[in-house]
Design a protein around this motif. Structure first.
Motif, mmCIF file in Angstrom:
data_model
loop_
_atom_site.group_PDB
_atom_site.id
_atom_site.type_symbol
_atom_site.label_atom_id
_atom_site.label_comp_id
_atom_site.label_asym_id
_atom_site.label_seq_id
_atom_site.Cartn_x
_atom_site.Cartn_y
_atom_site.Cartn_z
ATOM 1 N N GLY A 177 22.761 36.143 35.922
ATOM 2 C CA GLY A 177 22.221 37.322 35.248
ATOM 3 C C GLY A 177 23.163 38.513 35.276
ATOM 4 O O GLY A 177 23.034 39.437 34.482
ATOM 5 N N ALA A 178 24.135 38.499 36.182
ATOM 6 C CA ALA A 178 25.147 39.553 36.254
ATOM 7 C C ALA A 178 26.413 39.145 35.500
ATOM 8 O O ALA A 178 27.421 39.846 35.562
ATOM 9 C CB ALA A 178 25.482 39.853 37.715
ATOM 10 N N GLY A 179 26.350 37.991 34.809
ATOM 11 C CA GLY A 179 27.509 37.527 34.058
ATOM 12 C C GLY A 179 28.529 36.813 34.922
ATOM 13 O O GLY A 179 29.680 36.668 34.535
ATOM 14 N N ILE A 180 28.121 36.360 36.105
ATOM 15 C CA ILE A 180 29.010 35.647 37.017
ATOM 16 C C ILE A 180 28.582 34.183 37.034
ATOM 17 O O ILE A 180 27.445 33.869 37.404
ATOM 18 C CB ILE A 180 28.945 36.254 38.435
ATOM 19 C CG1 ILE A 180 29.368 37.724 38.393
ATOM 20 C CG2 ILE A 180 29.811 35.458 39.402
ATOM 21 C CD1 ILE A 180 29.139 38.470 39.690
ATOM 22 N N HIS A 181 29.504 33.307 36.603
ATOM 23 C CA HIS A 181 29.212 31.884 36.464
ATOM 24 C C HIS A 181 29.975 31.050 37.487
ATOM 25 O O HIS A 181 30.977 31.498 38.040
ATOM 26 C CB HIS A 181 29.611 31.413 35.057
ATOM 27 C CG HIS A 181 28.986 32.200 33.963
ATOM 28 N ND1 HIS A 181 29.556 33.346 33.456
ATOM 29 C CD2 HIS A 181 27.834 32.015 33.286
ATOM 30 C CE1 HIS A 181 28.772 33.833 32.496
ATOM 31 N NE2 HIS A 181 27.722 33.049 32.384
ATOM 32 N N ASP A 182 29.518 29.830 37.672
ATOM 33 C CA ASP A 182 30.209 28.877 38.534
ATOM 34 C C ASP A 182 31.655 28.716 38.048
ATOM 35 O O ASP A 182 31.899 28.517 36.859
ATOM 36 C CB ASP A 182 29.484 27.528 38.469
ATOM 37 C CG ASP A 182 30.093 26.488 39.374
ATOM 38 O OD1 ASP A 182 30.297 26.771 40.561
ATOM 39 O OD2 ASP A 182 30.369 25.372 38.884
ATOM 40 N N GLY A 183 32.613 28.860 38.944
ATOM 41 C CA GLY A 183 34.022 28.717 38.605
ATOM 42 C C GLY A 183 34.722 30.008 38.211
ATOM 43 O O GLY A 183 35.947 30.028 38.064
ATOM 44 N N ASP A 184 33.972 31.096 38.037
ATOM 45 C CA ASP A 184 34.578 32.378 37.674
ATOM 46 C C ASP A 184 35.473 32.899 38.795
ATOM 47 O O ASP A 184 35.309 32.529 39.956
ATOM 48 C CB ASP A 184 33.508 33.442 37.404
ATOM 49 C CG ASP A 184 32.831 33.272 36.061
ATOM 50 O OD1 ASP A 184 33.236 32.387 35.280
ATOM 51 O OD2 ASP A 184 31.879 34.031 35.802
ATOM 52 N N ILE A 185 36.367 33.789 38.423
ATOM 53 C CA ILE A 185 37.215 34.472 39.393
ATOM 54 C C ILE A 185 36.759 35.929 39.442
ATOM 55 O O ILE A 185 36.647 36.582 38.406
ATOM 56 C CB ILE A 185 38.696 34.390 38.998
ATOM 57 C CG1 ILE A 185 39.155 32.924 39.017
ATOM 58 C CG2 ILE A 185 39.563 35.248 39.926
ATOM 59 C CD1 ILE A 185 40.514 32.703 38.408
ATOM 60 N N LEU A 186 36.496 36.418 40.647
ATOM 61 C CA LEU A 186 36.133 37.817 40.831
ATOM 62 C C LEU A 186 37.333 38.576 41.371
ATOM 63 O O LEU A 186 38.071 38.063 42.215
ATOM 64 C CB LEU A 186 34.975 37.956 41.819
ATOM 65 C CG LEU A 186 33.658 37.303 41.430
ATOM 66 C CD1 LEU A 186 32.631 37.499 42.547
ATOM 67 C CD2 LEU A 186 33.138 37.856 40.122
#
Length: 152
Positions: free
Chosen positions: A75-84
């Protein structure tokens, strides 16, 4: 849903990398913006070159990258595999997305204060908030400033 024994609400940090700014390729940055509505004619000139570290990293010494595992922050636009892109120099405020250690496990959640106590809040159905109980140690590693993910 969390994996068995996963007290972090299903979203884990898969890997951590230190930022080494200025060493990446400098790629063209076009002056005109790309319309997300009606298309507009493209300009044929480049404003300047851009190193993404310059655009995404404010304090190189205090910034690191983490790769996300799980879906509790969708819901915050953070998906599995993303880089923060995470900045340790930023003091977390209510509503920030943080990388935190709770019970020895790293997690990515929204930081809130409920009833005078910190709470790590997921942003996906089926995942419950994680209140920090009396006697538990919460260590905030940093505040997530940007997310990089592949377009599907």
């Amino acid at each position: 849903m969390p994996a068995p024994g996963d007290s972090t609400g299903g979203l884990r940090v898969a890997s951590i990398r230190r930022v080494h700014g200025g060493s990446g390729p400098r790629l063209p940055l076009y002056l005109s913006r790309v319309a997300a509505g009606f298309p507009s004619p493209a300009d044929d000139y480049v404003e300047r070159s851009l190193d993404l570290s310059e655009a995404l990293v404010e304090d190189e010494e205090a910034t690191f990258y983490v790769r996300v595992a799980g879906d509790s922050m969708i819901g915050a636009g953070i998906h599995d595999g993303d880089i923060l892109v995470v900045d340790r120099s930023v003091e977390p405020e209510e509503g920030d997305v943080v990388i935190a250690a709770l019970g020895g496990e790293l997690t990515v959640k929204r930081y809130e204060v409920r009833g005078g106590r910190p709470c790590l809040v997921p942003e996906a159905e089926g995942h419950d908030p994680i209140p920090v109980r009396e006697g538990e140690e919460l260590i905030v590693w940093g505040v997530a400033r940007h997310v990089v993910h592949e377009i599907s």
